[in-house]
Design an enzyme around this catalytic site. Sequence first.
Site, mmCIF file in Angstrom:
data_model
loop_
_atom_site.group_PDB
_atom_site.id
_atom_site.type_symbol
_atom_site.label_atom_id
_atom_site.label_comp_id
_atom_site.label_asym_id
_atom_site.label_seq_id
_atom_site.Cartn_x
_atom_site.Cartn_y
_atom_site.Cartn_z
ATOM 1 N N ASP A 1 -12.605 -5.772 15.533
ATOM 2 C CA ASP A 1 -11.843 -6.107 14.333
ATOM 3 C C ASP A 1 -12.556 -7.221 13.576
ATOM 4 O OD1 ASP A 1 -9.893 -6.702 12.423
ATOM 5 O OD2 ASP A 1 -8.705 -7.896 13.831
ATOM 6 N N TYR B 1 0.795 -1.226 0.000
ATOM 7 C CA TYR B 1 0.000 0.000 0.000
ATOM 8 C C TYR B 1 0.829 1.277 0.000
ATOM 9 C CZ TYR B 1 -3.447 -3.478 1.411
ATOM 10 O OH TYR B 1 -4.250 -4.594 1.469
ATOM 11 N N TRP C 1 -12.177 -3.597 -0.968
ATOM 12 C CA TRP C 1 -10.741 -3.750 -1.242
ATOM 13 C C TRP C 1 -10.458 -3.632 -2.738
ATOM 14 C CZ3 TRP C 1 -7.778 -7.603 -3.774
ATOM 15 C CH2 TRP C 1 -6.384 -7.494 -3.572
ATOM 16 N N TYR D 1 -2.749 -7.067 5.843
ATOM 17 C CA TYR D 1 -1.932 -7.697 4.802
ATOM 18 C C TYR D 1 -0.489 -7.843 5.279
ATOM 19 C CZ TYR D 1 -0.271 -8.648 0.000
ATOM 20 O OH TYR D 1 0.275 -9.216 -1.124
ATOM 21 N N HIS E 1 -10.751 -2.632 12.838
ATOM 22 C CA HIS E 1 -9.649 -3.124 12.018
ATOM 23 C C HIS E 1 -8.728 -2.001 11.568
ATOM 24 C CE1 HIS E 1 -7.779 -6.194 9.486
ATOM 25 N NE2 HIS E 1 -7.700 -5.282 8.523
#
Length: 556
Positions: free
Chosen positions: A246, A41, A160, A114, A277
């Site tokens: 989360d 990212y 996403w 990730y 999260h």
Amino acid sequence: MTELGRIEGGVEAPMRDGVLLRGDLWRPPSPAPAVVFRTPYGRRQISSDTLQPQHCLAGGFAALVQDTRGRFDSDGEWRAVMWEQEARDTYDTVEWAAAQPWCDGNVFLAGTSYLGIIAWLGAAERPPHLRGIAPAMTTGAAADARDTGGALRLDHLVGWLAYMAADWLGRQGPDADPSLVAKVASLIHDPARAMRRLPLVGMPELDLPGFPIRIGDLLDGRIQALPDWDHAAVEVPTLSVTGWYDVYATATIRGHLEMRRLRPDLRHELIVGPWAHTGALSHLQGEVNFGVAASAAAARLPTRHLEFFRRCLDGADGPAPVRYFQMGTDEWRTAERWPPAEAAGHALYPTGPAAPGGTPGRLTAVPDTANPATPDGYLHDPDDPVPSHGGRVLHLGRLVPGPLDLSRTAKRPDVLVYLGDVLTEDTDVIGPVRLKLTFATDAADADVMARLVDQLPDGRMLPVCEGVIRLSHRDGLDTPVPRGEPVRLDIDLGHTAQRFPAGHRIGLLLSSSNFPHYDRNQGDGGPPATAGPGTPSTQSVHYGTSVLLLGDGAGP
């Protein structure tokens, strides 16, 4: 003035196939242990409150923040899902870092979501110089399938993809196709409209020529969106971090428990706050202020990471390995294991009649064997699903996670509510929560969404934890669903640490939808990717053997 160190940009690490991956290096004046973060990212956009490179440098550690293969400044080809490659690159990066003059030969892996997943993957490759990992808020394919009970995290997936598509277009600059830019902008502005389209596989907002991810490949399983790894192959200490809201809370806790079971000779620590999260781990979640001590900063979360790393190096004993925030008391607790040894279990039995949108049923401490056999029922219409509201959702789309009032949801005609008596004393629920439910549908398939809620004296209902099961997945894939016949369901609502204060009531909400957090079960028994519009179906809840198990008594 003492020099903390310096930052070097564009540091190149060669992989075994010759591809160069680039990162930023935060290095102290002398050789030090190194913490590696690997991200797709953008290496200059790490913002999670768990641990950041400047924390490492201030604590005497080096930090390498690296763009993963094919992302931003790193060479090589980026593919949407390339978990085996990520594992190899993580191994190579650890071993490369250990050999550099700024590193003393000891390396750690850290990161959220990730980044945490590839820390697990890299650790399972057993790099010789890896000394520990601190993965936060993570899951794998098998764990996620267990958590979702066969349903599809639709908003999670589409959110996403929208994020990655926007990044893909943004990196094209002025050469980006305006029509594709308009499609992605529409998706980001109103993702729910796109997710209501049927079949899902034909979602036009994600029909983007040249974009390397096809939603159909993810929906039908041709691409495995999440990896799996062998916990037994991880031979280093672990620090697992998550939050009660989360989306991966239960999977993260299970990963910690699995490491405790497989490698009891190593130190495995767990920290659970009241957080959602990733991102800012604030004391403000949903509509609740948990008190300033609840934030990651007040809890010294970055410092606790560095203290864990030091224990990995010197073998010193540390504090209790489990640290968790108990909601309701709004205090941090410690324990030698999870669930804590002193946690007590409770069992409550749903008892009717419960009228959808009207009179709630009861949660009783003993089963009501005198209750008539007539089940409670409601009509599920896939064209009018129960809207997602709070709880353990992801915030990539337009959903808001955390404790948000569900009292309006409870009044819907497709929701059943069961409430315990007003509590005369404080009641703690600490550990796993399960619902054993006898349920029937006249459709070829159906979902059951179960939510444990805390009803406040003012009538608000705040979500505590939740679970879902798709009847066709109740006993493995494609389990036949006998129309109209009751079946036994075991619904895992995950873990929690919640005090229900005196004057509150423990509640259970049941429905057959939670959209768009999960896809709508159209009731035809077909795959969600190609399902067309469904028809309303009648669902029913049967008593006698149904029971809500709260806390340690719920079992692992």
